[in-house]
Motif scaffolding. Structure first.
Motif, PDB file in Angstrom:
ATOM      1  N   PRO A  80       0.936  -1.307   0.121  1.00 25.25           N
ATOM      2  CA  PRO A  80       0.043  -0.153  -0.017  1.00 25.25           C
ATOM      3  C   PRO A  80       0.863   1.162  -0.002  1.00 25.25           C
ATOM      4  N   GLN A  81       0.567   2.370  -0.806  1.00 19.88           N
ATOM      5  CA  GLN A  81       1.373   3.374  -0.855  1.00 19.88           C
ATOM      6  C   GLN A  81       0.364   4.677  -1.359  1.00 19.88           C
ATOM      7  N   THR A  82       1.060   5.820  -1.338  1.00 14.56           N
ATOM      8  CA  THR A  82       0.513   6.980  -1.688  1.00 14.56           C
ATOM      9  C   THR A  82       0.849   7.419  -3.062  1.00 14.56           C
ATOM     10  N   GLY A  83      -0.193   8.418  -3.644  1.00 13.50           N
ATOM     11  CA  GLY A  83       0.256   8.629  -5.038  1.00 13.50           C
ATOM     12  C   GLY A  83       1.466   9.121  -5.135  1.00 13.50           C
ATOM     13  N   TYR A  84       2.163   9.794  -4.376  1.00 16.50           N
ATOM     14  CA  TYR A  84       3.274  10.534  -4.542  1.00 16.50           C
ATOM     15  C   TYR A  84       4.328   9.319  -4.497  1.00 16.50           C
ATOM     16  N   ASP A  85       4.255   8.098  -3.679  1.00 17.02           N
ATOM     17  CA  ASP A  85       5.139   7.020  -3.776  1.00 17.02           C
ATOM     18  C   ASP A  85       4.809   6.425  -5.502  1.00 17.02           C
ATOM     19  N   LEU A  86       3.667   6.288  -5.883  1.00 15.84           N
ATOM     20  CA  LEU A  86       3.516   5.620  -7.107  1.00 15.84           C
ATOM     21  C   LEU A  86       4.294   6.590  -8.110  1.00 15.84           C
ATOM     22  N   ALA A  87       4.269   7.838  -8.027  1.00 13.32           N
ATOM     23  CA  ALA A  87       4.820   8.745  -9.185  1.00 13.32           C
ATOM     24  C   ALA A  87       6.439   8.509  -8.836  1.00 13.32           C
ATOM     25  N   LYS A  88       6.786   8.442  -7.602  1.00 16.06           N
ATOM     26  CA  LYS A  88       8.321   8.180  -7.670  1.00 16.06           C
ATOM     27  C   LYS A  88       8.699   6.846  -8.472  1.00 16.06           C
ATOM     28  N   ALA A  89       7.885   5.922  -8.224  1.00 18.03           N
ATOM     29  CA  ALA A  89       8.165   4.514  -9.016  1.00 18.03           C
ATOM     30  C   ALA A  89       8.489   4.721 -10.339  1.00 18.03           C
ATOM     31  N   PHE A  90       8.021   5.709 -11.014  1.00 16.80           N
ATOM     32  CA  PHE A  90       8.385   5.802 -12.287  1.00 16.80           C
ATOM     33  C   PHE A  90       9.403   6.376 -12.599  1.00 16.80           C
ATOM     34  N   GLU A  91      10.459   6.845 -11.594  1.00 12.18           N
ATOM     35  CA  GLU A  91      11.418   7.318 -11.911  1.00 12.18           C
ATOM     36  C   GLU A  91      12.886   6.401 -11.916  1.00 12.18           C
ATOM     37  N   ASN A  92      12.453   4.955 -11.402  1.00 16.58           N
ATOM     38  CA  ASN A  92      13.265   3.955 -11.300  1.00 16.58           C
ATOM     39  C   ASN A  92      13.398   3.133 -12.640  1.00 16.58           C
ATOM     40  N   GLU A  93      13.497   1.687 -12.315  1.00 13.56           N
ATOM     41  CA  GLU A  93      13.564   0.603 -13.285  1.00 13.56           C
ATOM     42  C   GLU A  93      12.201   0.503 -14.080  1.00 13.56           C
ATOM     43  N   ILE A  94      11.096   0.822 -13.387  1.00 13.69           N
ATOM     44  CA  ILE A  94       9.931   0.685 -14.103  1.00 13.69           C
ATOM     45  C   ILE A  94       9.679   1.933 -15.184  1.00 13.69           C
ATOM     46  N   GLY A  95      10.400   3.073 -14.838  1.00 19.91           N
ATOM     47  CA  GLY A  95      10.452   4.294 -15.721  1.00 19.91           C
ATOM     48  C   GLY A  95      11.111   3.873 -17.146  1.00 19.91           C
ATOM     49  N   GLU A  96      11.902   2.789 -17.259  1.00 20.97           N
ATOM     50  CA  GLU A  96      12.301   2.391 -18.503  1.00 20.97           C
ATOM     51  C   GLU A  96      11.323   1.728 -19.542  1.00 20.97           C
ATOM     52  N   PHE A  97      10.265   1.422 -18.696  1.00 20.53           N
ATOM     53  CA  PHE A  97       9.281   0.574 -19.532  1.00 20.53           C
ATOM     54  C   PHE A  97       7.807   1.253 -19.392  1.00 20.53           C
ATOM     55  N   TRP A  98       7.586   2.301 -18.726  1.00 17.95           N
ATOM     56  CA  TRP A  98       6.295   3.151 -18.688  1.00 17.95           C
ATOM     57  C   TRP A  98       6.606   4.543 -17.835  1.00 17.95           C
ATOM     58  N   GLN A  99       5.956   5.225 -18.058  1.00 18.15           N
ATOM     59  CA  GLN A  99       6.074   6.614 -17.666  1.00 18.15           C
ATOM     60  C   GLN A  99       4.689   7.217 -17.296  1.00 18.15           C
ATOM     61  N   ALA A 100       4.734   8.081 -16.158  1.00 18.42           N
ATOM     62  CA  ALA A 100       3.562   8.766 -15.543  1.00 18.42           C
ATOM     63  C   ALA A 100       3.965   9.761 -14.655  1.00 18.42           C
ATOM     64  N   GLN A 101       3.121  11.010 -14.912  1.00 16.66           N
ATOM     65  CA  GLN A 101       3.392  11.981 -13.906  1.00 16.66           C
ATOM     66  C   GLN A 101       2.327  11.975 -12.866  1.00 16.66           C
ATOM     67  N   HIS A 102       2.489  12.964 -11.679  1.00 11.32           N
ATOM     68  CA  HIS A 102       1.493  12.935 -10.668  1.00 11.32           C
ATOM     69  C   HIS A 102       0.227  13.218 -11.153  1.00 11.32           C
TER      70      HIS A 102
END
Lengths: 178, 178
Positions: free
Chosen positions: B19-41
């Motif tokens: 479980p996490q916040t919208g802010y945490d989710l947005a951060k997730a797109f800055e690491n590995e996952i950002g290599e394969f999908w992107q999204a802003q807050h």
DNA sequence: CACGTCATGTAAACAGTTACATGATTCG
DNA sequence: CGAATCATGTAACTGTTTACATGACGTG
């Protein structure tokens, strides 16, 4: 400002190779170029009008057969300069990539998840097929070995696409059970 | 119908991990996952609301410190099922890729075009830097070799990203003059 | 004359980016 | 106490896809 309309530059580049219709441009996105950018005719036709208003391209109406009207578009000097500027300017941000399949893998927690192998096999088939298709293209487009001399960029992107698919397939194979 | 909202499934997958916040989710797109999908807050927050209305997730308000309100989101059983269905369903279309730099190459006609080598060098630097960054990530995230056992997907996508960059760099090097 | 392709367009919806806006917490 | 980061949201715009719509041409 959205992301700055890259499609217009691609269209300028295509029209610089030879004057053509919106229909022709849409078709171009089905071959090699489609490996690195995509656009449907519904996006292309309105954009062509905007580009003509902006003075980057012009069109000539031609009639085939009895009365089929075509619009043959070509660059203006302004449009040509815009193309040159775009190609010359640095591309300092890596264009973001997306891959739904790789993302699905991210949510597989353990190597023995029963969904893993079928997923890998499916993608293996798809990318293998794509690779074969690209290799065929190279064979036909560059059958005459002198073609590469005046279509170097075309050769480069086809080569890049083939390399990309080759390594994708190899990567999948590495995790596939025999 | 637009293209079917894949972002919501990625969010489901991330919330399933914890479980996490919208802010945490947005951060997730800055690491590995950002290599394969992107999204802003700005895309994530409204989507979280829609997903909650749809009954796929719920949130709990928590207060940190004096009065900082956070929304901790987590999956509902419906949401979990949606995630499982998405991961299990085939991914029969290759996600379209875009690469502005490779496209620019397409419009370079000859191997001796003076713009070619600088372009290749610039991309070489960029992808080399990206590769190093990813290799560092692997070293730190998987420092403990047992981590891979329960984060296999994470390992796979990081490995895939590294392979992709490795071969991209090698491909560029092949056309770089010494 | 039917079917596939050539050819052009618009409308509606959805996806994604950029910019605007606000306030709290932490650390030096 | 100032700067960086945490945290949430909205508005406006741009980009992209899907669907609707129409008609001509070529071939069997």
């Amino acid at each position: 400002m959205g992301q700055r309309n890259r499609l217009q530059y691609i269209i300028l580049g295509l029209l610089n190779q030879q004057p053509q219709t919106g229909y022709d441009l849409a078709k171009a996105f089905e071959n090699e170029i489609g490996e690195f950018w995509q656009a449907q005719h519904s996006q292309i036709y309105p954009l062509l009008k905007r580009m003509e208003s902006a003075g980057d391209i012009t069109h000539e109406d031609t009639v085939t057969g009895e009365k089929l009207a075509k619009k043959q578009y070509k660059l203006t000097p302004t449009g040509y300069q815009k193309l040159v500027d775009w190609v010359s300017e640095p591309s300092p941000e890596l264009t973001p990539n997306k891959d739904e399949f790789i993302l699905k893998l991210y949510f597989i927690k353990t190597a023995d998840d029963p969904r893993l192998q079928p997923m890998l096999r499916e993608q293996y088939q798809l990318h293998q097929a794509q690779l074969h298709h690209l290799q065929q293209r190279r064979k036909t487009v560059f059958a005459d070995s002198t073609t590469v001399d005046h279509a170097y960029g075309h050769y480069l992107i086809l080569d890049h696409a083939i390399e990309r698919e080759t390594h994708y397939v190899e990567w999948l194979a590495q995790y596939l059970n025999p």
